[in-house]
Design a protein around this motif. Structure first.
Motif, PDB file in Angstrom:
ATOM      1  N   ASN A  17      -3.758   4.929 -11.386  1.00 54.62           N
ATOM      2  CA  ASN A  17      -4.518   3.741 -11.757  1.00 54.62           C
ATOM      3  C   ASN A  17      -4.118   2.605 -10.823  1.00 54.62           C
ATOM      4  O   ASN A  17      -2.945   2.354 -10.605  1.00 54.62           O
ATOM      5  CB  ASN A  17      -4.213   3.378 -13.214  1.00 54.62           C
ATOM      6  N   GLY A  18      -5.094   1.948 -10.252  1.00 51.93           N
ATOM      7  CA  GLY A  18      -4.823   0.849  -9.336  1.00 51.93           C
ATOM      8  C   GLY A  18      -4.841   1.239  -7.877  1.00 51.93           C
ATOM      9  O   GLY A  18      -4.779   0.369  -7.002  1.00 51.93           O
ATOM     10  N   ASP A  19      -4.899   2.546  -7.561  1.00 49.60           N
ATOM     11  CA  ASP A  19      -5.015   2.955  -6.163  1.00 49.60           C
ATOM     12  C   ASP A  19      -6.327   2.409  -5.607  1.00 49.60           C
ATOM     13  O   ASP A  19      -7.363   2.464  -6.269  1.00 49.60           O
ATOM     14  CB  ASP A  19      -5.002   4.476  -6.022  1.00 49.60           C
ATOM     15  N   SER A  20      -6.272   1.920  -4.389  1.00 40.88           N
ATOM     16  CA  SER A  20      -7.439   1.308  -3.762  1.00 40.88           C
ATOM     17  C   SER A  20      -8.336   2.355  -3.115  1.00 40.88           C
ATOM     18  O   SER A  20      -7.860   3.336  -2.561  1.00 40.88           O
ATOM     19  CB  SER A  20      -6.999   0.299  -2.699  1.00 40.88           C
ATOM     20  N   ASN A  21      -9.633   2.105  -3.183  1.00 41.13           N
ATOM     21  CA  ASN A  21     -10.603   2.954  -2.501  1.00 41.13           C
ATOM     22  C   ASN A  21     -10.863   2.446  -1.083  1.00 41.13           C
ATOM     23  O   ASN A  21     -11.651   3.019  -0.363  1.00 41.13           O
ATOM     24  CB  ASN A  21     -11.918   3.004  -3.302  1.00 41.13           C
ATOM     25  N   GLN A  22     -10.172   1.380  -0.674  1.00 45.87           N
ATOM     26  CA  GLN A  22     -10.383   0.778   0.634  1.00 45.87           C
ATOM     27  C   GLN A  22      -9.307   1.249   1.618  1.00 45.87           C
ATOM     28  O   GLN A  22      -8.150   1.439   1.246  1.00 45.87           O
ATOM     29  CB  GLN A  22     -10.331  -0.750   0.527  1.00 45.87           C
ATOM     30  N   PRO A  23      -9.678   1.427   2.886  1.00 47.27           N
ATOM     31  CA  PRO A  23      -8.661   1.764   3.897  1.00 47.27           C
ATOM     32  C   PRO A  23      -7.790   0.551   4.179  1.00 47.27           C
ATOM     33  O   PRO A  23      -8.113  -0.563   3.788  1.00 47.27           O
ATOM     34  CB  PRO A  23      -9.502   2.128   5.129  1.00 47.27           C
ATOM     35  N   THR A  24      -6.678   0.771   4.853  1.00 41.94           N
ATOM     36  CA  THR A  24      -5.871  -0.361   5.284  1.00 41.94           C
ATOM     37  C   THR A  24      -6.666  -1.109   6.355  1.00 41.94           C
ATOM     38  O   THR A  24      -7.328  -0.488   7.185  1.00 41.94           O
ATOM     39  CB  THR A  24      -4.496   0.087   5.848  1.00 41.94           C
ATOM     40  N   ARG A  54       0.825  -1.204   0.000  1.00 41.72           N
ATOM     41  CA  ARG A  54       0.000   0.000   0.000  1.00 41.72           C
ATOM     42  C   ARG A  54       0.859   1.255   0.000  1.00 41.72           C
ATOM     43  O   ARG A  54       1.609   1.529   0.928  1.00 41.72           O
ATOM     44  CB  ARG A  54      -0.927   0.019   1.231  1.00 41.72           C
ATOM     45  N   PHE A  55       0.735   2.014  -1.053  1.00 44.97           N
ATOM     46  CA  PHE A  55       1.422   3.297  -1.180  1.00 44.97           C
ATOM     47  C   PHE A  55       0.404   4.393  -1.486  1.00 44.97           C
ATOM     48  O   PHE A  55       0.759   5.476  -1.935  1.00 44.97           O
ATOM     49  CB  PHE A  55       2.459   3.237  -2.318  1.00 44.97           C
ATOM     50  N   ASP A  56      -0.869   4.084  -1.267  1.00 40.96           N
ATOM     51  CA  ASP A  56      -1.948   4.943  -1.746  1.00 40.96           C
ATOM     52  C   ASP A  56      -2.893   5.418  -0.641  1.00 40.96           C
ATOM     53  O   ASP A  56      -4.023   5.789  -0.903  1.00 40.96           O
ATOM     54  CB  ASP A  56      -2.757   4.195  -2.812  1.00 40.96           C
ATOM     55  N   VAL A  57      -2.411   5.407   0.597  1.00 42.46           N
ATOM     56  CA  VAL A  57      -3.266   5.821   1.709  1.00 42.46           C
ATOM     57  C   VAL A  57      -2.443   6.631   2.705  1.00 42.46           C
ATOM     58  O   VAL A  57      -1.242   6.419   2.866  1.00 42.46           O
ATOM     59  CB  VAL A  57      -3.937   4.600   2.387  1.00 42.46           C
ATOM     60  N   ILE A  58      -3.103   7.576   3.336  1.00 43.26           N
ATOM     61  CA  ILE A  58      -2.475   8.425   4.348  1.00 43.26           C
ATOM     62  C   ILE A  58      -3.209   8.191   5.658  1.00 43.26           C
ATOM     63  O   ILE A  58      -4.441   8.242   5.698  1.00 43.26           O
ATOM     64  CB  ILE A  58      -2.604   9.919   3.956  1.00 43.26           C
ATOM     65  N   TRP A  59      -2.467   7.921   6.715  1.00 39.88           N
ATOM     66  CA  TRP A  59      -3.070   7.858   8.034  1.00 39.88           C
ATOM     67  C   TRP A  59      -3.024   9.268   8.606  1.00 39.88           C
ATOM     68  O   TRP A  59      -1.965   9.886   8.693  1.00 39.88           O
ATOM     69  CB  TRP A  59      -2.315   6.897   8.931  1.00 39.88           C
ATOM     70  N   SER A  60      -4.169   9.779   8.968  1.00 32.95           N
ATOM     71  CA  SER A  60      -4.302  11.159   9.415  1.00 32.95           C
ATOM     72  C   SER A  60      -4.696  11.207  10.894  1.00 32.95           C
ATOM     73  O   SER A  60      -5.537  10.426  11.348  1.00 32.95           O
ATOM     74  CB  SER A  60      -5.377  11.853   8.564  1.00 32.95           C
ATOM     75  N   PHE A  61      -4.111  12.144  11.608  1.00 40.80           N
ATOM     76  CA  PHE A  61      -4.420  12.372  13.012  1.00 40.80           C
ATOM     77  C   PHE A  61      -4.766  13.848  13.167  1.00 40.80           C
ATOM     78  O   PHE A  61      -3.919  14.708  12.951  1.00 40.80           O
ATOM     79  CB  PHE A  61      -3.234  11.993  13.900  1.00 40.80           C
TER      80      PHE A  61
END
Length: 147
Positions: free
Chosen positions: A137-144, A106-113
């Motif tokens: 293209n290929g980035d997931s719409n699902q959270p980790t 996973r390189f397509d999600v940011i954990w935010s605080f």
């Protein structure tokens, strides 16, 4: 660019960072060559915010304490994925479930605080969320996953 778009507003939940952090890798040359540093280098160049590397991987609780004590504003941390859960769990949060591991693909999600609006004086807490980048293209719409 995700954190400083040339056209249009920033995506909901994001702000231009005031501080950029990546792990120290032993000496300045190794730190600058490290993948995490290189990942946020374009953000640094575009925003003129320098990248700081005050702590190495494995010192996540000390890093979080230093950030809470002396880094006001928005902080963008780019860290080695095996150590991200340790970093995240060192941040004081409102009751939530933080994923126990970061999937290596996973390189397509940011954990935010985000500072909690329910925090009282002396009881600083952050709300955890995940922001999907959806840039390539290929980035997931699902959270980790949290398990």
């Amino acid at each position: 660019m995700l954190f400083d778009p040339a056209v249009g507003p920033l995506r909901a939940g994001l702000t231009v960072p005031d501080h950029l952090i990546s792990p120290a890798a032993g000496n300045p040359a190794k730190t600058i060559a490290h993948r995490t540093y290189q990942t946020i280098l374009a953000v640094s160049e575009r925003t003129a915010v320098p990248i700081h590397s005050p702590y190495p991987e494995g010192a996540e609780p000390a890093l979080v304490q230093a950030l809470l004590d002396g880094y006001p504003g928005t902080i963008l941390i780019c860290w080695e994925h095996h150590h991200i859960p340790a970093l995240a769990t060192a941040i004081p949060t409102t009751p939530t479930t933080i994923p126990a591991r970061w999937p290596g693909h996973r390189f397509d999600v940011i954990w935010s605080f985000t500072l909690s609006s329910t925090a009282t004086t002396g009881d600083v807490r952050y709300e955890f969320s995940q922001i999907r980048q959806l840039l390539l293209n290929g980035d997931s719409n699902q959270p980790t996953p949290t398990t």
